[in-house]
Design a protein around this motif. Structure first.
Motif, PDB file in Angstrom:
ATOM      1  N   ARG A  12       0.848  -1.194   0.000  1.00 24.16           N
ATOM      2  CA  ARG A  12       0.000   0.000   0.000  1.00 24.16           C
ATOM      3  C   ARG A  12       0.891   1.255   0.000  1.00 24.16           C
ATOM      4  NH1 ARG A  12      -5.242  -1.623   0.821  1.00 24.16           N
ATOM      5  NH2 ARG A  12      -5.564  -3.581   1.937  1.00 24.16           N
ATOM      6  N   PRO A  13       1.356   1.658  -1.173  1.00 20.21           N
ATOM      7  CA  PRO A  13       2.198   2.855  -1.235  1.00 20.21           C
ATOM      8  C   PRO A  13       1.390   4.122  -0.973  1.00 20.21           C
ATOM      9  CG  PRO A  13       1.685   2.078  -3.438  1.00 20.21           C
ATOM     10  CD  PRO A  13       1.154   1.045  -2.491  1.00 20.21           C
ATOM     11  N   SER A  14       2.045   5.100  -0.409  1.00 17.06           N
ATOM     12  CA  SER A  14       1.406   6.404  -0.243  1.00 17.06           C
ATOM     13  C   SER A  14       1.226   7.037  -1.625  1.00 17.06           C
ATOM     14  CB  SER A  14       2.249   7.300   0.655  1.00 17.06           C
ATOM     15  OG  SER A  14       3.517   7.524   0.065  1.00 17.06           O
ATOM     16  N   ALA A  15       0.326   8.001  -1.700  1.00 15.84           N
ATOM     17  CA  ALA A  15      -0.010   8.610  -2.987  1.00 15.84           C
ATOM     18  C   ALA A  15       1.209   9.121  -3.750  1.00 15.84           C
ATOM     19  CB  ALA A  15      -1.039   9.719  -2.783  1.00 15.84           C
ATOM     20  N   PRO A  16       2.170   9.811  -3.109  1.00 13.04           N
ATOM     21  CA  PRO A  16       3.326  10.308  -3.870  1.00 13.04           C
ATOM     22  C   PRO A  16       4.204   9.210  -4.467  1.00 13.04           C
ATOM     23  CG  PRO A  16       3.122  11.461  -1.765  1.00 13.04           C
ATOM     24  CD  PRO A  16       2.192  10.287  -1.710  1.00 13.04           C
ATOM     25  N   LEU A  17       4.087   7.974  -3.937  1.00 13.14           N
ATOM     26  CA  LEU A  17       4.949   6.884  -4.404  1.00 13.14           C
ATOM     27  C   LEU A  17       4.277   5.975  -5.426  1.00 13.14           C
ATOM     28  CD1 LEU A  17       6.734   5.679  -1.140  1.00 13.14           C
ATOM     29  CD2 LEU A  17       7.767   6.844  -3.094  1.00 13.14           C
TER      30      LEU A  17
END
Length: 205
Positions: A12-17
């Protein structure tokens, strides 16, 4: 026929990643894993439920022993590429190795939707759980495939994963009456669609 195995990886990557994460997985990580003997297929999915986008990869394996081979060890941990090492430190993940218990040896069938059901503490009720899942899903409209996997825990317990491939969304189905008693072990339901190379999860919203 051998039971076969499944390597389940949820990240579950953060939005910027997200953009970099997908580029890394599509162009490096998936290809590296599929180069190891015993990896039969690698399929990526992205969630259409839940607050934070999740990305799921399913690797069908010849057996659960594939991850103990020297060839796989040369791709893992201390042998991670710099790109892999950097992203692994920044992205939460869940990794499960499980043996296929229903139907034995059947590979993943491509479908427009995939529903994941995770059950915990089900070591002693596998037969009842599988029977309940068969009643709940097999033969239902739009359901194309049901596969069930058993994950053996280090403490001796067993959890189970059910993967339901379908042409329509099925997570909303009322399954408590058909699964019966094992339903109390249900801990997670999440829906996915196939990940398309070069896309992000917003494509499906």
């Amino acid at each position: 026929m051998d039971a076969g195995g499944l390597l389940f990886v949820m990240m579950r990557p953060s939005a910027p990643l997200i953009e970099e994460f997908n580029e890394w997985y599509d162009t490096e990580h998936l290809l590296d894993r599929m180069s190891a003997p015993g990896f039969l297929s690698g399929s990526r999915f992205q969630s259409v439920s839940g607050e934070q986008p999740g990305f799921l990869t399913l690797y069908d394996l010849e057996s659960v022993d594939v991850l103990d081979t020297p060839e796989y060890h040369r791709l893992s941990r201390e042998n991670f590429t710099p790109w892999t090492r950097r992203l692994m430190r920044r992205i939460p993940r869940a990794r499960i190795l499980a043996e296929q218990v229903h139907p034995v040896g059947e590979p993943l069938e491509p479908t427009p939707f995939l529903t994941l059901l995770r059950f915990s503490g089900t070591r002693d009720i596998q037969a009842d759980l599988v029977a309940g899942l068969v009643r709940a899903f097999e033969g239902r409209g739009g359901v194309r495939q049901l596969r069930v996997f058993a994950e053996k825990k280090q403490d001796g317990g067993v959890d189970h994963l059910a993967l339901v491939g379908s042409s329509v969304r099925v997570a909303h189905l009322a399954v408590e009456d058909t699964i019966r008693a094992p339903i109390r072990h249900l801990r997670l339901v999440e829906e996915f669609v196939p990940h398309l190379f070069g896309t992000t999860w917003e494509r499906w919203i």
